[in-house]
Design a protein around this motif. Sequence first.
Motif, PDB file in Angstrom:
ATOM      1  N   UNK A   1       2.410   5.832  -6.957  1.00 61.05           N
ATOM      2  CA  UNK A   1       1.938   5.736  -8.335  1.00 61.05           C
ATOM      3  C   UNK A   1       0.782   6.690  -8.576  1.00 61.05           C
ATOM      4  N   UNK A   2       0.689   7.139  -9.813  1.00 56.20           N
ATOM      5  CA  UNK A   2      -0.439   7.965 -10.205  1.00 56.20           C
ATOM      6  C   UNK A   2      -0.978   7.436 -11.529  1.00 56.20           C
TER       7      UNK A   2
ATOM      8  N   UNK B   1       7.609   2.365 -11.288  1.00 52.68           N
ATOM      9  CA  UNK B   1       6.803   1.164 -11.493  1.00 52.68           C
ATOM     10  C   UNK B   1       7.532  -0.072 -10.978  1.00 52.68           C
ATOM     11  N   UNK B   2       8.810  -0.159 -11.248  1.00 51.51           N
ATOM     12  CA  UNK B   2       9.591  -1.316 -10.792  1.00 51.51           C
ATOM     13  C   UNK B   2       9.629  -1.382  -9.268  1.00 51.51           C
ATOM     14  N   UNK B   3       9.788  -0.226  -8.628  1.00 51.44           N
ATOM     15  CA  UNK B   3       9.821  -0.203  -7.162  1.00 51.44           C
ATOM     16  C   UNK B   3       8.452  -0.572  -6.579  1.00 51.44           C
TER      17      UNK B   3
ATOM     18  N   UNK C   1       0.824  -1.197   0.000  1.00 52.09           N
ATOM     19  CA  UNK C   1       0.000   0.000   0.000  1.00 52.09           C
ATOM     20  C   UNK C   1       0.859   1.248   0.000  1.00 52.09           C
ATOM     21  N   UNK C   2       1.925   1.242   0.801  1.00 47.93           N
ATOM     22  CA  UNK C   2       2.798   2.401   0.854  1.00 47.93           C
ATOM     23  C   UNK C   2       3.495   2.661  -0.463  1.00 47.93           C
TER      24      UNK C   2
ATOM     25  N   UNK D   1       9.474  -5.621  -9.230  1.00 46.03           N
ATOM     26  CA  UNK D   1       9.738  -6.498 -10.371  1.00 46.03           C
ATOM     27  C   UNK D   1      10.385  -5.660 -11.475  1.00 46.03           C
ATOM     28  N   UNK D   2      11.302  -6.226 -12.265  1.00 42.13           N
ATOM     29  CA  UNK D   2      11.920  -5.455 -13.364  1.00 42.13           C
ATOM     30  C   UNK D   2      10.916  -5.002 -14.405  1.00 42.13           C
ATOM     31  N   UNK D   3       9.841  -5.752 -14.574  1.00 46.55           N
ATOM     32  CA  UNK D   3       8.751  -5.463 -15.517  1.00 46.55           C
ATOM     33  C   UNK D   3       9.183  -5.580 -16.979  1.00 46.55           C
ATOM     34  N   UNK D   4      10.344  -5.025 -17.333  1.00 46.98           N
ATOM     35  CA  UNK D   4      10.835  -5.119 -18.713  1.00 46.98           C
ATOM     36  C   UNK D   4      12.334  -5.444 -18.685  1.00 46.98           C
ATOM     37  N   UNK D   5      12.721  -6.326 -19.591  1.00 47.22           N
ATOM     38  CA  UNK D   5      14.124  -6.727 -19.690  1.00 47.22           C
ATOM     39  C   UNK D   5      14.618  -6.363 -21.084  1.00 47.22           C
ATOM     40  N   UNK D   6      15.764  -5.680 -21.134  1.00 47.53           N
ATOM     41  CA  UNK D   6      16.331  -5.297 -22.427  1.00 47.53           C
ATOM     42  C   UNK D   6      17.044  -6.496 -23.044  1.00 47.53           C
ATOM     43  N   UNK D   7      16.733  -6.767 -24.300  1.00 50.16           N
ATOM     44  CA  UNK D   7      17.384  -7.841 -25.054  1.00 50.16           C
ATOM     45  C   UNK D   7      17.787  -7.285 -26.411  1.00 50.16           C
ATOM     46  N   UNK D   8      18.406  -8.119 -27.198  1.00 51.11           N
ATOM     47  CA  UNK D   8      18.812  -7.697 -28.533  1.00 51.11           C
ATOM     48  C   UNK D   8      17.605  -7.373 -29.401  1.00 51.11           C
ATOM     49  N   UNK D   9      16.452  -7.949 -29.075  1.00 48.96           N
ATOM     50  CA  UNK D   9      15.243  -7.712 -29.848  1.00 48.96           C
ATOM     51  C   UNK D   9      14.408  -6.559 -29.287  1.00 48.96           C
ATOM     52  N   UNK D  10      14.945  -5.906 -28.198  1.00 51.73           N
ATOM     53  CA  UNK D  10      14.207  -4.807 -27.592  1.00 51.73           C
ATOM     54  C   UNK D  10      13.757  -5.141 -26.189  1.00 51.73           C
TER      55      UNK D  10
END
Length: 314
Positions: free
Chosen positions: A13-14, A51-53, A7-8, A57-66
């Motif tokens: 977030x907004x 968002x990650x905090x 909750x905290x 969770x990392x939510x998105x991972x950078x790869x060679x494909x984006x």
Amino acid sequence: MSSLMLSGQFQQLDIKSLTGLLYLLEERNVGRAADRLFISQSAMSRVLIRLREAFDDPLFVRTARGMIPTSKAIALENPVRQMLEQMASLMAVPQFVPHLSERTFRLQTTHYQAQAYGPSIAERFYREAPNASLVTSTVTETSLLEEPDQICDVVLCSSFIQLPHHFERQLLGREKYVLIMAQDHPLAAQDTVSVAEYLSFSHVLVSLGGGAKVTGNEALGKLAREKRFALRTPYFMAALEAVGRTQLLFSSSGLLASQYAERFGLTIKALPFESKDTDYYLVWPKAVDQDPGSIWLRDLCRRVVKELIPFPAD
């Protein structure tokens, strides 16, 4: 992670951050998501950090494909989208469609206005909203002050009705005060009535309750003490019928008397002194000021009354 900690974190977030999450899921690119959110790429990167905090969770991972969304990000898409759609619906102006409505509306009026305007308002109401309901009740001089929290959509009243501070008021129009008597009254055959003749007969007083103010007495001045009220009643219809059957005189707004002149055998004449017109108002609680249904009912009452009052406001 405990619900208290979650909750905290969510307090950080907004709507913009959650919208940014959806744009990132759709675009898989920080720059394009930033453009859609109308912020800079660096600001979008800060949104992603929040968002990650918040979701831990990392939510998105950078790869060679984006950018590839994590399973957590994918699982969040539908709940976040539904939540944002619900929040957007809260901001949307609700529509009111009279002929589809089954709502119950509450209208308060004085006895006079219930009889003078009520039937025409009901006719228009059920023509425009045949499945809705209209509940009417009586307002007296001080009833709105005594019960300030009562629920109503519209009040039709005169200037004699005392209003709480949380009510809005709009002038609908004015009615002239007239002298009403039976068709066979001794004064009925005369073109004009003198003040002496006016005071020589007994009168009817319709009281709204809550006060003893008598309209027209201020114009008579000291002579008002000679005016005798032989019948006092809160009901305009009873007053009109009694006048038609007796030699009592009745000073009142003219619309209702003109509507029932033939039925009750009434004659209407000018008063033998100058008297202020009666102001009639459309009144409503500020709490329903922006309510679409209440706005519709106010407009309906306004249209009906302005068609009926023979002396409309400028």
